[in-house]
Design an enzyme around this catalytic site. Sequence first.
Site, mmCIF file in Angstrom:
data_model
loop_
_atom_site.group_PDB
_atom_site.id
_atom_site.type_symbol
_atom_site.label_atom_id
_atom_site.label_comp_id
_atom_site.label_asym_id
_atom_site.label_seq_id
_atom_site.Cartn_x
_atom_site.Cartn_y
_atom_site.Cartn_z
ATOM 1 N N GLN A 78 45.016 0.511 -19.863
ATOM 2 C CA GLN A 78 46.275 0.987 -20.446
ATOM 3 C C GLN A 78 47.156 -0.202 -20.837
ATOM 4 O O GLN A 78 47.957 -0.692 -20.047
ATOM 5 C CB GLN A 78 47.020 1.904 -19.471
ATOM 6 C CG GLN A 78 48.201 2.567 -20.141
ATOM 7 C CD GLN A 78 48.840 3.629 -19.281
ATOM 8 O OE1 GLN A 78 48.388 3.956 -18.199
ATOM 9 N NE2 GLN A 78 49.922 4.181 -19.785
ATOM 10 N N PHE A 79 47.020 -0.641 -22.087
ATOM 11 C CA PHE A 79 47.786 -1.795 -22.559
ATOM 12 C C PHE A 79 49.282 -1.525 -22.564
ATOM 13 O O PHE A 79 50.093 -2.452 -22.513
ATOM 14 C CB PHE A 79 47.311 -2.242 -23.941
ATOM 15 C CG PHE A 79 47.806 -1.391 -25.080
ATOM 16 C CD1 PHE A 79 48.954 -1.742 -25.774
ATOM 17 C CD2 PHE A 79 47.128 -0.238 -25.456
ATOM 18 C CE1 PHE A 79 49.420 -0.958 -26.823
ATOM 19 C CE2 PHE A 79 47.584 0.552 -26.489
ATOM 20 C CZ PHE A 79 48.732 0.192 -27.180
ATOM 21 N N THR A 80 49.684 -0.255 -22.586
ATOM 22 C CA THR A 80 51.114 0.067 -22.639
ATOM 23 C C THR A 80 51.849 -0.331 -21.353
ATOM 24 O O THR A 80 53.081 -0.300 -21.324
ATOM 25 C CB THR A 80 51.350 1.567 -22.932
ATOM 26 O OG1 THR A 80 50.757 2.346 -21.894
ATOM 27 C CG2 THR A 80 50.760 1.948 -24.283
#
Length: 148
Positions: A78-80
């Site tokens: 999850q890059f967010t």
Amino acid sequence: MRFVIQRVTEAKVEVDGVSVGAIGKGFLVLIGVGREDSRETADKLIKKMTGLRIFEDENGKTNLSLADVGGSLLLVSQFTLYANCKKGNRPSFTEAGDPEKAEALYEYIVAECKKKVPVTEKGIFGADMKVSLVNDGPFTIILDSQSL
């Protein structure tokens, strides 16, 4: 590197309506990789995560680890987790690691976790995933390599 660890009674991840990973009791871990992260960073967070004693013992105290309860892992990229919301209302993701490096580190984390936790499932890097879980507690812990 950031791990958001949620103690769960069950969790699953679907891609295009198909389950690609599911677990019972254990940890759902959202994994964010930053620009400066390395395998050494991953090793440090994996060691801390797998050693966390956040399951209840017979006296109701959070004193048991994942191994103690025979728990499983569901690892989801999850890059967010590297969203920067300081300016305006549209998050910037420039602090996230570039996708090629991040995917390699994510796959490294999955492989290392499989050595320590027999039931380790994962999502699909970069896919549009639907994650569902039953958070047990709720109990959520954030590990950030910058503060360990």
